[in-house]
Design a protein around this motif. Structure first.
Motif, short mmCIF file in Angstrom:
data_model
loop_
_atom_site.label_atom_id
_atom_site.label_comp_id
_atom_site.label_asym_id
_atom_site.label_seq_id
_atom_site.Cartn_x
_atom_site.Cartn_y
_atom_site.Cartn_z
N MET A 78 0.77 -0.90 0.26
CA MET A 78 0.04 -0.07 -0.21
C MET A 78 1.01 1.20 -0.24
O MET A 78 0.30 2.22 -0.44
CB MET A 78 -1.31 -0.15 1.45
N GLU A 79 2.00 1.79 0.56
CA GLU A 79 2.72 2.45 0.36
C GLU A 79 3.65 2.81 -1.00
O GLU A 79 3.74 3.71 -0.85
CB GLU A 79 4.15 1.84 1.79
N THR A 80 3.45 1.55 -0.61
CA THR A 80 4.36 1.09 -2.44
C THR A 80 3.55 2.58 -3.20
O THR A 80 3.63 3.48 -4.25
CB THR A 80 4.71 0.53 -2.74
N MET A 81 2.01 1.80 -3.30
CA MET A 81 1.15 2.82 -4.29
C MET A 81 0.31 3.43 -3.63
O MET A 81 0.67 4.32 -5.11
CB MET A 81 -0.33 1.58 -4.24
N GLU A 82 1.14 3.70 -2.76
CA GLU A 82 0.91 5.69 -1.93
C GLU A 82 1.65 6.37 -2.97
O GLU A 82 1.91 7.87 -3.53
CB GLU A 82 0.33 5.87 -0.79
N LYS A 83 3.07 6.19 -3.24
CA LYS A 83 3.95 7.18 -3.48
C LYS A 83 3.65 7.04 -5.04
O LYS A 83 4.52 8.19 -5.25
CB LYS A 83 5.48 5.90 -3.07
N LYS A 84 3.41 6.97 -5.64
CA LYS A 84 3.66 5.88 -7.11
C LYS A 84 1.72 7.00 -7.54
O LYS A 84 2.46 7.77 -8.05
CB LYS A 84 2.70 4.94 -8.16
N ASN A 85 1.16 6.65 -7.00
CA ASN A 85 0.07 8.13 -6.89
C ASN A 85 -0.12 8.91 -6.45
O ASN A 85 -0.18 9.74 -7.03
CB ASN A 85 -1.14 7.58 -6.19
N SER A 86 0.84 9.27 -5.47
CA SER A 86 1.68 10.65 -5.28
C SER A 86 2.15 11.04 -6.32
O SER A 86 2.09 12.77 -6.90
CB SER A 86 1.93 10.95 -4.04
N MET A 87 3.17 10.76 -6.97
CA MET A 87 3.96 11.32 -8.13
C MET A 87 3.20 12.12 -9.20
O MET A 87 4.00 12.32 -9.65
CB MET A 87 5.15 9.67 -8.42
N ASN A 88 2.48 10.25 -10.11
CA ASN A 88 1.47 10.41 -11.10
C ASN A 88 0.77 11.81 -10.91
O ASN A 88 0.51 12.79 -11.84
CB ASN A 88 0.77 9.48 -10.94
N SER A 89 0.21 12.19 -9.67
CA SER A 89 -1.35 13.44 -8.87
C SER A 89 0.23 14.64 -9.29
O SER A 89 -0.01 15.33 -10.02
CB SER A 89 -1.14 13.53 -7.82
N ILE A 90 1.93 14.31 -8.82
CA ILE A 90 2.64 16.23 -8.95
C ILE A 90 3.01 16.23 -10.47
O ILE A 90 2.83 17.01 -11.04
CB ILE A 90 3.79 14.99 -8.44
N VAL A 91 3.27 15.05 -11.47
CA VAL A 91 3.51 14.84 -12.88
C VAL A 91 1.98 15.26 -13.36
O VAL A 91 2.44 16.31 -14.08
CB VAL A 91 3.38 13.43 -13.06
#
Length: 860
Positions: free
Chosen positions: A254-267
């Motif tokens: 879940m932490e890994t998925m949260e980081k990926k979602n956050s990066m996608n949102s920033i991009v």
């Protein structure tokens, strides 16, 4: 400290609150040993466990009362002052410092040690600092059996065994009493009581052992159940460990998925912002093709082409002055587009400059429009020029922002071309005004020689000096001429106002003079070499001052000859009329107050100051002429020149007294009249005519004139001239009338001397020299005919002294008549006092005196 005090504190103070006394110290405040109290370390008996430091005071009725308390976590520091055991002082640091002195070193030691132990147990962070205290006191084994420091009852509070001490409850106390009552001999035979207790204890132990042996099967069953429970607990624990591993894996995923979602949102957010910036740059730096063509080949010849050129120029200004981030300016596409805009700007600026330059030069020969409904002097207006230039207003504003050098150049061409036009019109107006005034035609002077002309005619013409003799006093200007000069000057000043106001309003609007221009300090050079304007906030007053200076500077260039021509016109009037400063001052003052053009108002104000100085110099010259007045020594002087001329002078300056500038003349009027009053006696003493006569006639004439003028500021001078006239009249009568009955006056002076020496008035007649016979002899020397001859001789003398223009002969003759009657009455009174019943009297009466004076006056 006694154990009784400790028990009393525990029962009375702490038991009601379910608190336990840990340590206590009898203390007093530092330097205040009479004020004692108990410092107690107290802990709660319930969960959560808290420790407090409480100060207890004992009242006069032997009742313990809490004074203040602190939580243990509030303690910041403990200072023992010294590591010596004998020291009794110690300090506790809370929100402020509390300094204590214990009653003995032992109590100080016990309290500090127990305080350290409680801090060690219950304070996790920000532990207090213990300083100037022996290290042995703040260790766990400080109160071991080997420590022989303390033998007092306090030691029960200082070891671990007594830490669990708790006073027995009431129920336990009752049980103990019943036990002791069951054995009445418990107090008298303690050993027997102990044996009984031991026997009962052994019996109870045996019973307990039997009970345990009897329940062995139950114990074994219980042990088996416990073992099964332990095994089941181990199984559950193993299963829980497996679940925990699974949950840890899920958490990491879940932490890994949260980081990926956050990066996608920033991009995504960055992409959106980048797209917005790019759209903004493209939109901002986009210039339609139609506008580019209009800027490249501007058409100013048709109204449509001019309107479209204005739109294209405004679009270019918006694009070039757009707010773009500095980092984005480094993009090559942006730099190329801005360079392209710069080329359009330069080409359009040159085309516009060429067009306006030709227009300005062309309109420099404009004939102007004259208002035919106005009679007299006319200054042509040039509203037609303004009307033709107004369509270019927005383009001129654009030029001011985008190309300041070209803007300054165009403004200079405009002022040069239109300045020649206005120079021609102004010279024509003022030449016509001077011709209407007539008289001597002033030579055309250059501007640098104008000051010499003004100074050459600064002093009033010698023929208008008030101090000159009437034979030399001449007024070169009639009242009709003066009204004509005033009318001409008013026409000129009136014609200037609309032309100047119209031109000023046009310049302010067309050249945008009410908006500060960007200077070199306002520009910013970008990385591509282009300049961008910046707005700088200036104080409001400084901004308004700068705008006014810009307007005045431009108007001064356009109307450069105004000051010169106005000076020449006023100088021309000055040579015709010495009193010019009076009505010129009034006219200029009115136009200064009413002028709507700031430049014209300032020009009039400057000229007004010069005319005011001329007025001051004119009046100062008049005052000096009074002081320097030279008169020939005559037997009969009469009215002095400056007194005689004052009436004509007052008529000529009357217009100024009725205007708003009356104060300027009133202060000079006061000085002039004061000077005249001062110098009348000076000039009177220089003549053959008696000075009393000269002063009398001149003060009388001056008083009459001041009464007619009714100038309020001269009331003091008017009263002073009245007083001086009366003094001079009395002095003249006293001096020249004298005592016509001289011998009689001398006789009675002797009589008065005898009376003063002590002789009674009624007994004076018995004195040989002052007898009745002697009095009759003296009276016989003054028959009525001799008296009349003496009075007639006096009249001739007075007539010889007084002048006809003074017109005071009858006044002086009446005053002498009153003086004669006064002397007659005095002599009659003395005869009645000193010679009562003697039937002696003068040979003439008061009626005879009145008849003598009247006949002599009528005969002449």
């Amino acid at each position: 400290m006694s154990s009784a005090v400790i028990r009393s504190l525990q029962q009375d103070v702490f038991n009601p609150g379910e608190e336990r006394l840990i340590s206590c110290c009898h203390v007093s405040k530092y330097l205040k040993k009479k004020k004692t109290s108990f410092l107690c370390l107290v802990g709660t008996t319930t969960v959560p466990f808290n420790v407090w430091i409480i100060q207890i005071k004992q009242t006069d009725k032997q009742v313990y009362k809490r004074k203040r308390s602190w939580s243990l976590v509030e303690l910041k520091s403990v200072d023992g002052h010294s590591e010596l055991y004998e020291t009794q002082e110690f300090d506790l640091y809370f929100d402020k410092v509390y300094r204590w002195v214990s009653s003995s070193p032992k109590e100080r030691y016990a309290f500090i040690h127990n305080l350290w132990k409680q801090v060690s147990k219950h304070v996790v962070k920000d532990t207090p600092v213990f300083k100037n205290i022996p290290k042995a006191w703040i260790t766990e084994d400080a109160l071991t059996p080997e420590s022989n420091f303390i033998t007092s009852p306090l030691i029960v509070f200082d070891n671990d065994l007594v830490e669990d001490f708790q006073a027995i409850t009431d129920k336990e106390q009752d049980d103990l009493k019943r036990l002791m009552e069951g054995c009445e001999f418990a107090i008298s035979n303690a050993e027997g009581f102990m044996e009984i207790l031991a026997r009962d204890l052994s019996l109870l132990d045996g019973e307990n052992v039997q009970c345990v042996l009897a329940s062995e099967e139950h114990v074994e069953s219980l042990m088996e159940q416990l073992e099964l429970a332990i095994n089941e607990a181990d199984r559950l624990e193993t299963q829980l460990d497996n679940y925990d591993e699974i949950l840890c894996h899920v958490r990491d995923t879940m932490e890994t998925m949260e980081k990926k979602n956050s990066m996608n949102s920033i991009v995504n957010k960055n992409n959106q912002q980048l797209m917005g910036e790019l759209e903004n740059i493209v939109t901002t730096l986009d210039l339609p093709m139609d506008y580019q063509k209009a800027l490249d080949d501007a058409d100013f010849t048709t109204p449509e082409g001019l309107t479209f050129s204005v739109k294209a120029a405004q679009a270019l200004k918006v694009a070039m002055n757009s707010d773009i981030d500095k980092a984005l300016l480094q993009m090559s596409a942006v730099q190329e587009q801005r360079k392209k805009f710069e080329k359009y700007k330069e080409k359009f600026s040159r085309s516009l400059s060429r067009q306006l330059n030709n227009l300005f030069i062309h309109y420099g020969n404009h004939k102007g429009e004259a208002d035919k409904s106005v009679e007299g002097l006319i200054l042509p207006q040039h509203s037609g020029v303004h009307k033709e230039l107004y369509p270019y207003t927005e383009l001129m504003h654009w030029m001011k922002v985008m190309d300041k050098k070209m803007y300054d150049s165009l403004k200079e061409v405009y002022t040069s071309s239109l300045g020649k036009l206005y120079d021609r019109d102004l010279r024509g107006l003022f030449n016509a005004a001077r011709e209407k005034i007539g008289g001597l035609k002033p030579p055309r002077l250059q501007i640098d020689l104008l000051s010499d002309v003004v100074s050459a005619y600064a002093v009033a013409s010698p023929t208008t000096l008030i101090g000159l003799d009437r034979d030399f006093w001449t007024l070169e200007t009639s009242a009709a001429d003066r009204r004509r000069y005033e009318t001409i000057l008013e026409q000129v000043l009136t014609q200037l106002e609309p032309v100047f106001l119209q031109e000023q309003q046009f310049c302010v609007r067309f050249f945008q003079l009410d908006v500060l221009s960007p200077t070199s300090k306002n520009t910013l050079t970008t990385l591509d070499g282009c300049e961008a304007t910046m707005e700088i906030a200036l104080p409001q007053k400084k901004m308004e001052k700068q705008i006014d200076e810009d307007v005045r500077s431009m108007m001064s260039t356009l109307f450069a000859c105004l000051k010169t021509e106005l000076d020449l016109l006023i100088d021309h009037v000055k040579r015709q009329d010495s009193f010019y400063c009076m009505y010129v001052l009034i006219g200029l003052n009115q136009h200064v107050m009413s002028a709507q053009s700031s430049f014209l108002s300032n020009t009039f104000a400057s000229q007004l100051v010069e005319v005011k100085r001329s007025l001051d110099q004119f009046m100062q010259t008049q005052i000096e002429s009074v002081k320097d007045c030279r008169l020939a020594r005559k037997s009969k002087v009469g009215i002095l020149p400056y007194v005689s001329n004052l009436e004509i002078f007052a008529v000529n300056v009357e217009c100024l007294l009725k205007s708003d500038r009356a104060a300027d003349l009133e202060k000079w009027y006061t000085r002039l009249i004061d000077t005249i009053i001062e110098y009348i006696p000076v000039h009177a003493n220089e003549q053959k005519t008696p000075s009393q006569v000269v002063k009398m006639e001149n003060y009388h004439h001056l008083h009459s004139l001041l009464s007619q003028l009714k100038i309020s500021v001269l009331d003091v001078q008017r009263k002073e001239t009245k007083q001086r006239y009366n003094d001079a009249l009395q002095a003249y009568v006293t001096l020249y009338f004298g005592r016509p009955l001289e011998k009689l006056n001398t006789f009675f002076e002797g009589v008065q001397a005898k009376v003063a020496s002590g002789v009674k008035a009624s007994e004076v007649s018995y004195q040989l020299a002052y007898s009745k016979q002697e009095l009759r002899k003296v009276i016989n020397q003054y028959p009525g005919s001799n008296v009349k001859k003496g009075i007639e001789s006096l009249y001739k003398k007075v007539e010889k002294h007084l002048s006809e223009e003074g017109n005071l002969l009858q006044v002086v003759w009446r005053a002498m008549q009153e003086e004669f009657i006064r002397q007659y009455k005095m002599l009659e009174e003395l005869i009645q006092q000193c010679y009562p019943g003697s039937m002696v009297s003068l040979e003439f009466s008061i009626e005879d005196i009145l008849q003598y004076f009247s006949e002599i006056a009528r005969s002449h």
